[in-house]
Design an enzyme around this catalytic site. Structure first.
Site, PDB file in Angstrom:
ATOM      1  N   ASP A  28     -11.943   6.060  13.324  1.00 53.60           N
ATOM      2  CA  ASP A  28     -11.432   5.579  14.607  1.00 53.60           C
ATOM      3  C   ASP A  28     -12.594   5.507  15.601  1.00 53.60           C
ATOM      4  O   ASP A  28     -13.634   6.131  15.402  1.00 53.60           O
ATOM      5  CB  ASP A  28     -10.368   6.546  15.132  1.00 53.60           C
ATOM      6  CG  ASP A  28      -9.067   6.441  14.350  1.00 53.60           C
ATOM      7  OD1 ASP A  28      -8.820   5.393  13.743  1.00 53.60           O
ATOM      8  OD2 ASP A  28      -8.297   7.423  14.356  1.00 53.60           O
ATOM      9  N   TYR A  84     -13.259   5.525   6.897  1.00 54.62           N
ATOM     10  CA  TYR A  84     -12.193   4.993   7.764  1.00 54.62           C
ATOM     11  C   TYR A  84     -12.295   5.742   9.092  1.00 54.62           C
ATOM     12  O   TYR A  84     -11.805   6.855   9.223  1.00 54.62           O
ATOM     13  CB  TYR A  84     -10.868   5.286   7.051  1.00 54.62           C
ATOM     14  CG  TYR A  84      -9.574   4.725   7.605  1.00 54.62           C
ATOM     15  CD1 TYR A  84      -9.475   4.074   8.824  1.00 54.62           C
ATOM     16  CD2 TYR A  84      -8.403   4.877   6.868  1.00 54.62           C
ATOM     17  CE1 TYR A  84      -8.258   3.581   9.275  1.00 54.62           C
ATOM     18  CE2 TYR A  84      -7.182   4.386   7.309  1.00 54.62           C
ATOM     19  CZ  TYR A  84      -7.124   3.759   8.524  1.00 54.62           C
ATOM     20  OH  TYR A  84      -5.913   3.289   8.973  1.00 54.62           O
ATOM     21  N   ARG A 111       7.497  14.109  13.708  1.00 52.49           N
ATOM     22  CA  ARG A 111       7.851  15.003  14.827  1.00 52.49           C
ATOM     23  C   ARG A 111       9.342  15.283  14.864  1.00 52.49           C
ATOM     24  O   ARG A 111      10.152  14.388  14.630  1.00 52.49           O
ATOM     25  CB  ARG A 111       7.439  14.367  16.150  1.00 52.49           C
ATOM     26  CG  ARG A 111       5.966  14.098  16.258  1.00 52.49           C
ATOM     27  CD  ARG A 111       5.504  14.166  17.696  1.00 52.49           C
ATOM     28  NE  ARG A 111       4.127  13.732  17.768  1.00 52.49           N
ATOM     29  CZ  ARG A 111       3.757  12.495  18.070  1.00 52.49           C
ATOM     30  NH1 ARG A 111       4.669  11.579  18.366  1.00 52.49           N
ATOM     31  NH2 ARG A 111       2.492  12.175  18.105  1.00 52.49           N
ATOM     32  N   ARG A 151      -2.846  10.657   8.596  1.00 53.02           N
ATOM     33  CA  ARG A 151      -3.114  10.120   9.935  1.00 53.02           C
ATOM     34  C   ARG A 151      -1.849  10.109  10.795  1.00 53.02           C
ATOM     35  O   ARG A 151      -1.940  10.098  12.014  1.00 53.02           O
ATOM     36  CB  ARG A 151      -3.628   8.675   9.830  1.00 53.02           C
ATOM     37  CG  ARG A 151      -5.027   8.534   9.254  1.00 53.02           C
ATOM     38  CD  ARG A 151      -5.342   7.064   9.000  1.00 53.02           C
ATOM     39  NE  ARG A 151      -5.257   6.224  10.175  1.00 53.02           N
ATOM     40  CZ  ARG A 151      -6.207   6.054  11.076  1.00 53.02           C
ATOM     41  NH1 ARG A 151      -7.342   6.693  10.937  1.00 53.02           N
ATOM     42  NH2 ARG A 151      -6.037   5.249  12.099  1.00 53.02           N
TER      43      ARG A 151
HETATM   44  N1  UDP Z   1       1.686   3.246   7.387  1.00 54.08           N
HETATM   45  C1  UDP Z   1       2.896   2.883   6.818  1.00 54.08           C
HETATM   46  N2  UDP Z   1       3.852   2.330   7.613  1.00 54.08           N
HETATM   47  C2  UDP Z   1       3.661   2.097   8.926  1.00 54.08           C
HETATM   48  C3  UDP Z   1       2.430   2.467   9.507  1.00 54.08           C
HETATM   49  C4  UDP Z   1       1.456   3.027   8.704  1.00 54.08           C
HETATM   50  O1  UDP Z   1       3.105   3.039   5.636  1.00 54.08           O
HETATM   51  O2  UDP Z   1       4.579   1.554   9.579  1.00 54.08           O
HETATM   52  C5  UDP Z   1       0.650   3.840   6.505  1.00 54.08           C
HETATM   53  C6  UDP Z   1      -0.268   2.766   5.927  1.00 54.08           C
HETATM   54  O3  UDP Z   1      -0.644   3.125   4.624  1.00 54.08           O
HETATM   55  C7  UDP Z   1      -1.454   2.816   6.865  1.00 54.08           C
HETATM   56  C8  UDP Z   1      -1.538   4.312   7.188  1.00 54.08           C
HETATM   57  O4  UDP Z   1      -0.176   4.727   7.226  1.00 54.08           O
HETATM   58  O5  UDP Z   1      -2.630   2.355   6.271  1.00 54.08           O
HETATM   59  C9  UDP Z   1      -2.250   4.630   8.480  1.00 54.08           C
HETATM   60  O6  UDP Z   1      -1.614   3.950   9.535  1.00 54.08           O
HETATM   61  P1  UDP Z   1      -2.325   3.642  10.929  1.00 54.08           P
HETATM   62  O7  UDP Z   1      -1.294   3.110  11.842  1.00 54.08           O
HETATM   63  O8  UDP Z   1      -3.085   4.850  11.351  1.00 54.08           O
HETATM   64  O9  UDP Z   1      -3.338   2.474  10.515  1.00 54.08           O
HETATM   65  P2  UDP Z   1      -4.315   1.543  11.405  1.00 54.08           P
HETATM   66  O10 UDP Z   1      -3.719   1.394  12.777  1.00 54.08           O
HETATM   67  O11 UDP Z   1      -5.659   2.219  11.364  1.00 54.08           O
HETATM   68  O12 UDP Z   1      -4.285   0.267  10.620  1.00 54.08           O
END
Ligand code: UDP
Length: 383
Positions: free
Chosen positions: A349, A347, A176, A172
């Site tokens: 969005d 999961y 970059r 996800r």
């Molecule tokens: N993640 C992480 N560190 C961060 C942000 C995200 O390890 O600072 C990992 C974590 O396992 C998370 C996944 O990346 O569940 C997806 O992140 P996202 O921000 O897409 O999650 P959401 O906003 O849906 O909770």
């Protein structure tokens, strides 16, 4: 077939209801909560006047022009770009990992090409086909960045070692090699001026739609309808007969403050010894508004119990085989389609949910036209 029951007034249910109602179907929508919009629900905090995402931050983004045009029919989308900051080992960085993160983290002044070469060098190239979250991270960002930004956060978020999770969770997040710190790669991004609940209320505001809140839908109610679109938990429809599908739930510790608490909408806390995963400051999701006071949510993740609100489907091997049993049962039912995050245990969005709901309604019209039965799933849930 004219009488349709829809279970759940989140985006899945509301979009399907809207499309069917405008095609002349009589639609009854049920939700067991006291409000619409499911986990996207937003409402103003009476104390601060800030628009609050009651079930945690929801940022709208999509690269699907049809979905973008569709949501823009229901509210004006205000410019908003999610620029997440992360605190790791006492320092603040930009997420997703980009050239600024890499240069700050390693104390370098790399150009894009230099950074790419450097990351390739520190990435574990011996992992040819990463399967787990950890392998994916080690392969593409190397151990130091993995341990700083992903290891602790992921352990808190999922309650599991990243070596037990699948790689697609990490997929996800982009990496970059320029200074673009937009959290998403999507073409379109923004925030609804009046909040998500406003949009869902407008979707449901149709003379062919009857909305019933605070109703727990069950099989006895289904009898009165020609077809049901069910966006509740798939295991719940079968009374959890095969066992419960695992979810993570979230707890929010809200507090109000004067002025500006953290200067940004979302700050992630990546260290495992900080118990919360992130802090959201909701007024920064609406930068066009002015508020003297502020409201923040400290977010904690834990396993979802029977009476908790399910958020993230866990989807490991055990859950997937359990899901397969429910999918099999679902395919043997008649006149019911399972939709959305809970109905298909994925999961999702918001933009994908809306896209699939639009496709589900179109599929229904085709089935009706051809006199064919509507399938239990429009999107394969086991993919
Ligand atoms: N993640 C992480 N560190 C961060 C942000 C995200 O390890 O600072 C990992 C974590 O396992 C998370 C996944 O990346 O569940 C997806 O992140 P996202 O921000 O897409 O999650 P959401 O906003 O849906 O909770």
């Amino acid at each position: 077939m004219r009488k349709i029951g829809i279970v759940g007034a989140g985006f899945s249910g509301a979009v399907i209801a809207h499309r069917l109602a405008t095609h002349g179907y009589q639609v009854q929508v049920f939700d067991n909560r006291a409000h619409v919009a499911g986990n996207c629900h937003s409402e103003r905090d009476p104390e601060t006047g800030v628009m609050v995402h009651t079930y945690g931050p929801h940022i709208f983004h999509t690269s699907n022009e049809k979905v973008w045009r569709f949501v823009n029919e229901f509210d004006e989308f205000m410019p908003f770009v999610n620029r997440v900051k992360a605190i790791a080992k006492g320092r603040v960085y930009a997420l997703p990992i980009n050239l600024l993160t890499i240069n700050q983290f390693f104390g370098k002044t790399f150009s894009p090409d230099e950074a790419r070469r450097f990351i390739e060098l520190i990435g574990d190239q011996s992992i040819l086909e990463p399967c787990t979250f950890e392998e994916q991270a080690l392969r593409f960002v190397g151990r130091d960045l993995y341990e700083a930004f992903f290891k602790g956060y992921t352990k808190k978020q999922w309650g599991l070692e990243p070596s037990k999770l699948t790689a697609n969770i990490l997929k996800r997040l982009p990496v970059r090699f320029n200074y673009d710190d937009n959290y998403y790669n999507s073409t379109f991004q923004g925030m609804p001026k009046h909040g998500y609940t406003f949009i869902v209320e407008k979707l449901l505001d149709h003379s062919n739609i009857r909305l019933q809140l605070n109703v727990k839908f069950d099989r006895t109610l289904a009898a009165g309808f020609d077809h049901i679109f069910y966006s509740g938990p798939i295991d719940g429809w079968f009374d959890y007969g095969e066992g419960r599908l695992g979810y993570r739930t979230l707890d929010f510790e809200a507090s109000r403050h004067d002025g500006d608490y953290q200067g940004n909408a979302v700050i992630n806390y990546c260290d495992v010894d900080v118990p919360w995963t992130r802090i959201s400051e909701h007024k920064h999701f609406a930068p066009w508004e002015q508020h003297e006071r502020t409201l923040i949510f400290k977010e904690y993740s834990r396993f979802c119990g029977e009476n908790d609100v399910p958020y993230y489907p866990i989807r490991l091997a055990d859950e997937k085989s359990l899901l397969a049993r429910y999918v099999d049962l679902a395919r043997r039912e008649h006149n019911i389609s399972f939709v959305g995050r809970l109905g298909t245990y994925r999961y999702l969005d918001m933009h994908i949910t809306i896209q699939e709901a639009l496709e589900t309604a179109d599929r229904f019209f085709v089935a009706q036209q051809r006199g064919e039965p509507m399938p239990a799933f429009v999107v394969e849930p086991l993919q």
